[in-house]
Design a protein around this motif. Structure first.
Motif, PDB file in Angstrom:
ATOM      1  N   GLN A 161      31.314  73.299  43.564  1.00 25.82           N
ATOM      2  CA  GLN A 161      30.307  74.259  44.012  1.00 25.82           C
ATOM      3  C   GLN A 161      30.577  75.641  43.427  1.00 25.82           C
ATOM      4  O   GLN A 161      29.661  76.336  42.969  1.00 25.82           O
ATOM      5  CB  GLN A 161      30.316  74.324  45.547  1.00 25.82           C
ATOM      6  CG  GLN A 161      29.280  75.259  46.151  1.00 25.82           C
ATOM      7  CD  GLN A 161      29.403  75.334  47.665  1.00 25.82           C
ATOM      8  OE1 GLN A 161      30.287  74.708  48.263  1.00 25.82           O
ATOM      9  NE2 GLN A 161      28.520  76.084  48.309  1.00 25.82           N
ATOM     10  N   GLN A 181      32.260  76.330  40.654  1.00 24.53           N
ATOM     11  CA  GLN A 181      31.998  76.312  39.210  1.00 24.53           C
ATOM     12  C   GLN A 181      30.500  76.446  38.925  1.00 24.53           C
ATOM     13  O   GLN A 181      30.103  77.178  37.996  1.00 24.53           O
ATOM     14  CB  GLN A 181      32.550  75.023  38.587  1.00 24.53           C
ATOM     15  CG  GLN A 181      34.060  74.978  38.546  1.00 24.53           C
ATOM     16  CD  GLN A 181      34.598  73.731  37.873  1.00 24.53           C
ATOM     17  OE1 GLN A 181      35.806  73.509  37.836  1.00 24.53           O
ATOM     18  NE2 GLN A 181      33.733  72.896  37.323  1.00 24.53           N
ATOM     19  N   ARG A 182      29.681  75.758  39.699  1.00 16.62           N
ATOM     20  CA  ARG A 182      28.231  75.862  39.487  1.00 16.62           C
ATOM     21  C   ARG A 182      27.730  77.256  39.847  1.00 16.62           C
ATOM     22  O   ARG A 182      26.836  77.790  39.191  1.00 16.62           O
ATOM     23  CB  ARG A 182      27.515  74.789  40.317  1.00 16.62           C
ATOM     24  CG  ARG A 182      27.769  73.371  39.827  1.00 16.62           C
ATOM     25  CD  ARG A 182      26.882  72.357  40.532  1.00 16.62           C
ATOM     26  NE  ARG A 182      27.219  72.214  41.942  1.00 16.62           N
ATOM     27  CZ  ARG A 182      28.158  71.400  42.409  1.00 16.62           C
ATOM     28  NH1 ARG A 182      28.875  70.654  41.568  1.00 16.62           N
ATOM     29  NH2 ARG A 182      28.387  71.309  43.709  1.00 16.62           N
ATOM     30  N   GLN A 215      30.411  66.875  42.911  1.00 20.62           N
ATOM     31  CA  GLN A 215      28.965  67.016  43.037  1.00 20.62           C
ATOM     32  C   GLN A 215      28.611  67.641  44.387  1.00 20.62           C
ATOM     33  O   GLN A 215      29.235  67.359  45.380  1.00 20.62           O
ATOM     34  CB  GLN A 215      28.278  65.651  42.891  1.00 20.62           C
ATOM     35  CG  GLN A 215      28.456  65.049  41.516  1.00 20.62           C
ATOM     36  CD  GLN A 215      27.907  65.944  40.410  1.00 20.62           C
ATOM     37  OE1 GLN A 215      26.806  66.499  40.539  1.00 20.62           O
ATOM     38  NE2 GLN A 215      28.634  66.071  39.334  1.00 20.62           N
TER      39      GLN A 215
END
Length: 504
Positions: free
Chosen positions: A161, A163-164, A504
């Motif tokens: 999360q 990193q995104r 994810q």
């Protein structure tokens, strides 16, 4: 466009942390900051955020620049506040009332469940605290965001999360992030600064590529220094010969020439210093006990359950052989540490149903909390109470692990997390195990310490059963991978699929 420019920047706190640092941070930069524990990463970030005066050099900031630091831990004044109130503290007091909606949006952005938003920050896990600190920092709308170990306490899902979130930052926002997570640095940065006491160096590459370039640069410098030191040695030999001739002949000219040769040698030696290796404060070394057994550990349908008896998974039939480095994979709460605990009990003589241990096993055990270290004992007694070795040998071993003689009377309680990890690794080495049981062994280790531990495990013949969230460590060390999946323990080909799904 340059936002922050450091010129010969240096900070001394008792002793120099770093000096002569030159760096320019531009719009859109994504810079990884790497140094050993205690090497000055947090100090540098704090100086930049607070615009403190350095010990030497200077720092220039762009006009109206907003610089915000996401700290490692929340300030004590924030702990009793609800999550929403923590975020409100980041808004200007004069506009806080009508901008309070921004705090709610920030909580949505980091996916905080509604039932947690009214709870005090101090009641939440370290992972949630870290995400709230991130949201608080972002509410200040910084031009430069400084992050100090942002992945600490985060599970793989939250690392993904994070990193995104970083990938979605506005392109003109600059990021300077200090981290020991190599995979994270590779994912979010495109420049790397290796912070050193002297001669810090930056590369236009993420960590892995930059580390390879640094190794090449250090090797070239070492070769050059070796050549220059040989030249200095030759000059000293020539000076010695001329000195003898001058003494016998009484020639003042030869005496002057002798002094000039010595001065040239001294100048070369003053400039040539040992190449700075990007290493931890102390070395990590392991040892093998050796075994002739073909199988060290057998698992025959072992039932792994919580302490209150709730079934987590069943192992099926699994074996660990000499040389196997087995990594346990699974989400948080799946039972990885519980299985490791059962194996630990078995090797320590407490029988477990379905679990067999070879009588030749010499176990080297290191859990997350380093519970085998006793806080009240001194560093010296931590070794002396466990091993029958001489006092001088103990002092030498501790010094090699990064503890100088004047610190060896300190208690374990006074050590930092990284120092305790190094002491634990020294004890592990002296036990000479042939089967390592490691639960999150890279916790508290800096990057150099992680790499040294990897190299030691890779070159040893002993087996290993380990749990780790460190993606790069798992990929580099593991030879076999056991995955907890749908209530069963199964063999996986590699960890890549698990990591991708978990993030994810």
């Amino acid at each position: 466009m340059s936002l922050i420019t450091l010129e010969a920047f240096g900070v001394t706190i008792g002793a120099p942390l770093f000096s002569n640092l030159s760096l320019t941070i531009h719009k859109g930069d994504r810079i990884g900051l790497v140094a050993h524990n205690g090497g000055g990463k947090s100090t540098l970030l704090r100086h930049l955020a607070e615009r403190s005066e350095p010990t030497s050099g200077r720092c220039r900031y762009g006009r109206n620049l907003r610089v915000t630091l996401m700290r490692q831990e929340p300030e004590a004044t924030l702990l009793p506040l609800s999550l929403r109130d923590v975020l409100l503290q980041a808004l200007p007091a004069e506009s806080r009332e009508w901008e309070a909606w921004r705090a709610d949006v920030a909580l949505d952005d980091i996916a905080v469940p509604p039932e947690l938003r009214g709870r005090p920050l101090q009641e939440l896990s370290g992972g949630w605290q870290r995400m709230v600190l991130l949201a608080q920092a972002w509410l200040t709308e910084p031009d430069v965001l400084l992050m100090d170990e942002p992945t600490n306490h985060l599970d793989l899902k939250r690392v993904g999360q994070l990193q995104r979130w970083i990938a979605a930052l506005p392109q003109d926002v600059a990021l300077l992030v200090a981290s020991h997570d190599r995979a994270f640095l590779d994912a979010v940065t495109q420049r790397t600064l290796f912070l050193r006491r002297e001669n810090s160096v930056a590369f236009s590459a993420s960590y892995t590529a930059a580390r390879a370039s640094l190794a090449e640069q250090d090797a070239a410098m070492a070769r050059r220094h070796e050549t220059e030191l040989r030249q200095a040695t030759q000059l000293r030999r020539q000076a010695a010969k001329l000195h003898n001739i001058g003494v016998n002949s009484g020639s003042d000219l030869l005496k002057v020439k002798t002094r000039q040769l010595k001065e040239r040698a001294e100048r070369i030696e003053a400039v040539v210093r040992p190449v700075h290796q990007a290493a931890s404060a102390g070395q990590i070394r392991l040892a093998d006990g050796g075994t002739h057994a073909r199988t060290l550990l057998t698992l025959d349908d072992v039932r792994v359950a919580t302490l209150d008896g709730k079934r987590l998974f069943t192992t099926g039939r699994m074996r660990v052989h000499p040389g196997d480095r087995v990594v346990l994979l699974g989400p948080n709460g799946a039972g990885k540490s519980r299985l490791l605990s059962l194996v630990t009990d078995a090797v320590q003589g407490q029988p477990q149903a379905g679990l067999g241990v070879s009588p030749t096993v010499i176990a080297g055990i290191c859990d997350q909390s380093l519970s085998h270290l006793r806080l009240g004992e001194t560093l010296h007694s931590a070794i002396a109470s466990r091993f029958s070795i001489g006092d001088q040998r103990i002092r030498s071993l501790l010094a090699g692990a990064g503890f100088p003689v004047e610190r060896q009377a300190d208690t374990v309680a006074r050590l930092s997390g990284g120092e305790r990890a190094r002491l634990a690794m020294l004890i592990l080495r002296l036990e000479e195990p042939n089967f390592y049981l490691l639960d999150e062994p890279t916790n508290h280790l800096d990057i150099a310490g992680q790499e040294m531990l990897e190299e030691e495990l890779q070159r040893r013949e002993g087996a290993c059963l380990l749990v780790s969230h460190d993606r790069r460590f798992v990929e580099n060390v593991g030879t076999r991978f056991w995955l907890i999946e749908r209530g069963h323990l199964v063999e996986a080909d590699d960890p890549g699929g698990f990591f991708k799904a978990a993030m994810q």
